[in-house]
Motif scaffolding. Structure first.
Motif, mmCIF file in Angstrom:
data_model
loop_
_atom_site.group_PDB
_atom_site.id
_atom_site.type_symbol
_atom_site.label_atom_id
_atom_site.label_comp_id
_atom_site.label_asym_id
_atom_site.label_seq_id
_atom_site.Cartn_x
_atom_site.Cartn_y
_atom_site.Cartn_z
ATOM 1 N N CYS A 1 0.859 -1.185 0.000
ATOM 2 C CA CYS A 1 0.000 0.000 0.000
ATOM 3 C C CYS A 1 0.892 1.230 0.000
ATOM 4 O O CYS A 1 1.469 1.591 1.033
ATOM 5 C CB CYS A 1 -0.920 0.004 1.217
ATOM 6 S SG CYS A 1 -2.148 1.338 1.188
ATOM 7 N N ASP B 1 -3.983 5.211 -5.050
ATOM 8 C CA ASP B 1 -5.323 5.234 -5.630
ATOM 9 C C ASP B 1 -5.430 6.238 -6.767
ATOM 10 O O ASP B 1 -6.333 6.138 -7.606
ATOM 11 C CB ASP B 1 -6.366 5.542 -4.551
ATOM 12 C CG ASP B 1 -6.094 6.855 -3.833
ATOM 13 O OD1 ASP B 1 -4.993 7.001 -3.286
ATOM 14 O OD2 ASP B 1 -6.984 7.730 -3.813
ATOM 15 N N SER C 1 -3.051 -2.730 -2.912
ATOM 16 C CA SER C 1 -4.210 -1.925 -2.532
ATOM 17 C C SER C 1 -5.007 -1.496 -3.755
ATOM 18 O O SER C 1 -6.234 -1.386 -3.697
ATOM 19 C CB SER C 1 -3.768 -0.704 -1.727
ATOM 20 O OG SER C 1 -3.213 0.303 -2.547
ATOM 21 N N VAL C 2 -4.329 -1.259 -4.890
ATOM 22 C CA VAL C 2 -5.047 -0.822 -6.087
ATOM 23 C C VAL C 2 -5.879 -1.934 -6.695
ATOM 24 O O VAL C 2 -6.756 -1.675 -7.524
ATOM 25 C CB VAL C 2 -4.074 -0.255 -7.138
ATOM 26 C CG1 VAL C 2 -3.418 1.009 -6.614
ATOM 27 C CG2 VAL C 2 -3.037 -1.285 -7.548
ATOM 28 N N SER D 1 -8.673 -2.282 -2.843
ATOM 29 C CA SER D 1 -9.462 -1.133 -2.389
ATOM 30 C C SER D 1 -8.837 0.161 -2.889
ATOM 31 O O SER D 1 -8.182 0.876 -2.133
ATOM 32 C CB SER D 1 -9.539 -1.124 -0.854
ATOM 33 O OG SER D 1 -10.290 -0.021 -0.380
ATOM 34 N N PRO D 2 -9.021 0.491 -4.168
ATOM 35 C CA PRO D 2 -8.361 1.665 -4.747
ATOM 36 C C PRO D 2 -9.077 2.974 -4.405
ATOM 37 O O PRO D 2 -9.551 3.698 -5.288
ATOM 38 C CB PRO D 2 -8.418 1.376 -6.249
ATOM 39 C CG PRO D 2 -9.666 0.574 -6.410
ATOM 40 C CD PRO D 2 -9.795 -0.261 -5.168
ATOM 41 N N GLU D 3 -9.161 3.272 -3.105
ATOM 42 C CA GLU D 3 -9.825 4.482 -2.635
ATOM 43 C C GLU D 3 -8.914 5.278 -1.715
ATOM 44 O O GLU D 3 -8.014 4.730 -1.090
ATOM 45 C CB GLU D 3 -11.098 4.137 -1.861
ATOM 46 C CG GLU D 3 -12.170 3.442 -2.670
ATOM 47 C CD GLU D 3 -13.445 3.282 -1.862
ATOM 48 O OE1 GLU D 3 -14.008 4.305 -1.423
ATOM 49 O OE2 GLU D 3 -13.855 2.140 -1.646
ATOM 50 N N TYR D 4 -9.220 6.579 -1.614
ATOM 51 C CA TYR D 4 -8.411 7.415 -0.740
ATOM 52 C C TYR D 4 -8.729 7.117 0.724
ATOM 53 O O TYR D 4 -9.666 6.398 1.032
ATOM 54 C CB TYR D 4 -8.651 8.889 -1.059
ATOM 55 C CG TYR D 4 -9.771 9.536 -0.282
ATOM 56 C CD1 TYR D 4 -9.502 10.574 0.600
ATOM 57 C CD2 TYR D 4 -11.083 9.124 -0.437
ATOM 58 C CE1 TYR D 4 -10.521 11.176 1.318
ATOM 59 C CE2 TYR D 4 -12.108 9.715 0.270
ATOM 60 C CZ TYR D 4 -11.825 10.745 1.150
ATOM 61 O OH TYR D 4 -12.836 11.332 1.864
ATOM 62 N N ARG E 1 -7.321 2.161 3.688
ATOM 63 C CA ARG E 1 -6.847 1.387 2.542
ATOM 64 C C ARG E 1 -5.728 0.427 2.966
ATOM 65 O O ARG E 1 -5.671 -0.723 2.514
ATOM 66 C CB ARG E 1 -6.352 2.345 1.435
ATOM 67 C CG ARG E 1 -5.945 1.653 0.146
ATOM 68 C CD ARG E 1 -5.952 2.627 -1.012
ATOM 69 N NE ARG E 1 -5.132 3.799 -0.758
ATOM 70 C CZ ARG E 1 -3.854 3.904 -1.098
ATOM 71 N NH1 ARG E 1 -3.245 2.902 -1.697
ATOM 72 N NH2 ARG E 1 -3.187 5.010 -0.844
ATOM 73 N N ARG F 1 -13.226 4.193 -8.062
ATOM 74 C CA ARG F 1 -11.988 4.931 -8.270
ATOM 75 C C ARG F 1 -12.106 6.268 -7.546
ATOM 76 O O ARG F 1 -13.181 6.875 -7.482
ATOM 77 C CB ARG F 1 -11.696 5.169 -9.750
ATOM 78 C CG ARG F 1 -12.768 5.910 -10.515
ATOM 79 C CD ARG F 1 -12.300 6.401 -11.879
ATOM 80 N NE ARG F 1 -11.363 7.527 -11.758
ATOM 81 C CZ ARG F 1 -10.977 8.274 -12.796
ATOM 82 N NH1 ARG F 1 -11.410 7.979 -14.018
ATOM 83 N NH2 ARG F 1 -10.139 9.277 -12.634
ATOM 84 N N SER F 2 -11.009 6.701 -6.950
ATOM 85 C CA SER F 2 -10.994 8.010 -6.307
ATOM 86 C C SER F 2 -11.124 9.104 -7.364
ATOM 87 O O SER F 2 -10.604 8.975 -8.472
ATOM 88 C CB SER F 2 -9.687 8.198 -5.533
ATOM 89 O OG SER F 2 -9.605 7.300 -4.446
#
Length: 603
Positions: A150, A155, A178-179, A182-185, A190, A465-466
């Protein structure tokens, strides 16, 4: 003709006490769970239906949840950006108990000695500040079984993180990025989510492989309420932490709508826990993040609130003389005292039996007739009485129902209570009475409803996606369509999809999921009691979901025969093969739509 002659689909739900099985003709089986090897109970349940192996097995599982709760995951390492190895431990400033300095946070699943840092850095827009130095990518300790990666702001730009992953995988390591998970900010959430995925993957992969010989195809239920192939579930097991309960919520919502209650609360009381979820307009409330064992999991999920109260919850008197019920459970082994399988401590099921809510002569699948005397002796030894145990556990569950209704500004007096699970219909009326709810709906096959819901769940793909420029919405529609095309393409012809936005007012630290920026103000008013239409709205993430039509409509399953003539006034006990319905004094049960029973207070 069995289900296999119809479409070959069988669904199973593995719980802490029982493993439930249902096929597309509505036949059910209920066998005790086998905690030492959960796949064995699944095989036994399928065998109990008879016939050859099914063409498709749709499966809900507690293996990921139990592995986390019991800390039985893999030895896991974490690779992150230089200076950020301790994000997983620093966490957020909030504490589990604000005024109790003795309360500790949950231990991270990655110990400090296995947290590694690499030389690289992106800024908050995903631009490179420090290029990745491949020579800084570590060689983890030989004891490590899985690695989570991570990197800061991955993200927004995944290049560095993917490059690190390739180097680690080339060394033969089991790597979670992480991508890919859970590819979030939000770096802490994350980081924890991908670390949990790495921690759970070896355990869940071994388990899911043991299911492969049981059917031609194995699909697994995710926390978001859809089915994914077993291989995908094995790669992303952190998405399975609410696998079984999600099926019950989906089926409960469908039956509630069929009976004219689009607004409801599902109430699933099993052997170990109780799960409740708010349903508005026929749709279960979603959540972008859940906490499991005190740790955040940032993945799409149904907003199921879980407490440690079930039929197997153990009653005891604490040193101060107070009666406590749960969260410790007798589980499947040894089970409640009345099961006569070695259990000696009193449970909620024992109290229900002694209170007369469960008929003594009614045989239960896999158990037989219950031992009332054993239940009485267990209560006596512990110095508790049945009425007290039931009052305490009901108070605990009432609070859970208030958490998903009153605490969110929703008046429970306008909602039906959908009761299922082996113990749910025993306690539903008293809870509905306490909250002023007008009706209780008991779906057909209530004791195995999570398996029924899994049977009727669609194949589903989710993506997120962020959004890199919260206040600048240019290009947002194009991004939504691109993400939607991605999830639709994964499922192929026949798939239907929808997109969502995570929005907030500028300066807020929490988001709401809405259809559009314009819809945010009304949704904010519903959740929080006010709106500020003159304030700018930030977009933090774009989401898309695609589904294929479910193979089975749960409201079309043939209803159990005995329900067609079940109009009865309380007090009465309705014993069914998979559950028992308690109709208290002042209540009346009548047959409803889709094979349900609808219980209402008598005027």
């Amino acid at each position: 003709m069995g289900a296999r002659a119809v479409n070959g689909i069988v669904a199973t739900d593995t719980g802490g006490t029982f493993t439930d099985v249902v096929d597309a003709t509505g036949r059910t089986a209920k066998v005790p769970s086998t905690p030492d090897d959960p796949a064995r109970a699944v095989a036994e349940g399928i065998a109990a239906l008879g016939g050859p192996a099914p063409a498709r097995l749709a499966h809900g599982t507690t293996v990921a949840t139990n592995a986390l709760l019991e800390r039985r995951g893999a030895r896991t390492a974490l690779v992150t950006t230089a200076g950020f190895a301790d994000v997983i431990e620093i966490a957020r400033q909030d504490r589990p108990s604000l005024y109790d300095p003795g309360v500790d946070r949950p231990e991270p699943v990655v110990p400090r000695r296995w947290r590694y840092e690499v030389t690289e850095r992106l800024d908050a827009h995903g631009r490179v500040l420090v290029p990745l130095d491949p020579s800084s990518v570590p060689v983890p300790d030989p004891e490590v079984e899985a690695v989570a990666v991570c990197l800061l702001h991955a993200d927004l730009c995944a290049d560095h993180e993917r490059a690190v992953g390739e180097l680690l995988r080339a060394r033969g390591l089991d790597v979670s990025l992480s991508v890919e998970v859970s590819p979030e900010y939000r770096e802490y959430e994350r980081t924890v989510t991908v670390a949990l995925n790495a921690y759970l993957r070896p355990v869940c992969r071994r388990y899911l492989r043991r299911l492969e010989p049981l059917a031609g195809e194995v699909l697994v239920m995710t926390s978001a309420g859809g089915l994914v192939p077993a291989a995908e579930a094995a790669d992303r097991p952190v998405a399975l932490l609410l696998s079984g309960p999600a099926g019950g919520v989906a089926a409960g919502a469908a039956v509630a709508v069929a009976n004219g209650f689009p607004d409801a609360v599902t109430f699933d009381m099993g052997g170990t826990s109780t799960d409740v979820c708010l349903v508005l307009g026929g749709r279960p409330e979603p959540a972008a993040e859940r906490h499991v064992a005190g740790l955040p999991v940032r993945l799409p999920s149904l907003d199921v609130h879980t407490i440690g109260a079930g039929g197997g919850s153990i009653a005891r008197v604490d040193p101060g003389g107070a009666l406590l019920v749960g969260p410790r459970s007798a589980g499947a082994v040894p089970g409640p005292a009345c099961y006569a399988r070695g259990g000696t401590e009193p449970t909620v099921t024992d109290a229900d039996l002694v209170a007369g809510r469960i008929p003594v002569d009614h045989p239960f699948p896999g158990i037989g007739r219950l031992d009332r005397r054993a239940a009485e002796e267990a209560l006596e030894r512990a110095g508790v009485d049945a009425a007290g145990v039931l009052a305490v556990v009901d108070a605990t569950m009432e609070q859970a129902l208030r958490t998903v209704t009153v605490a969110r500004g929703v008046d429970p007096r306008g909602l039906a209570l959908v009761a299922f699970g082996g113990a749910g219909p025993l306690h539903a009326c008293s809870l509905a009475e306490a909250l002023g709810m007008p009706a209780v709906v008991v779906p057909p096959r209530a004791g195995v409803l999570s398996a029924v819901g899994i049977l009727g769940s669609p194949r589903q793909e989710d993506a997120v996606r962020s959004w890199p420029t919260p206040l600048d919405h240019r290009g947002l529609d194009e991004a939504r369509q691109a993400l939607l095309a991605d999830v639709l393409g994964r499922l192929g012809p026949g798939a239907m999809g929808e997109t969502w936005l995570d929005c907030r007012y500028a300066g807020q630290s929490h988001e709401l999921r809405v259809r559009s920026v314009e819809a945010f103000h009304d949704e904010h008013r519903r959740h929080n009691g006010y709106a500020r239409p003159d304030q700018p709205v930030e977009v933090t993430a774009v989401r898309a979901t695609a589904r294929l039509p479910a193979a089975v409509d749960v409201t079309d399953l043939p209803p159990p025969e005995r329900r067609s003539a079940a109009a009865v006034s309380g007090p009465a006990v309705l014993a069914e093969p998979d559950c028992t319905v308690w109709v208290p004094p002042g209540w009346r049960a009548t047959p409803g739509e889709a094979g349900a029973l609808v219980l209402r207070r008598v005027p």
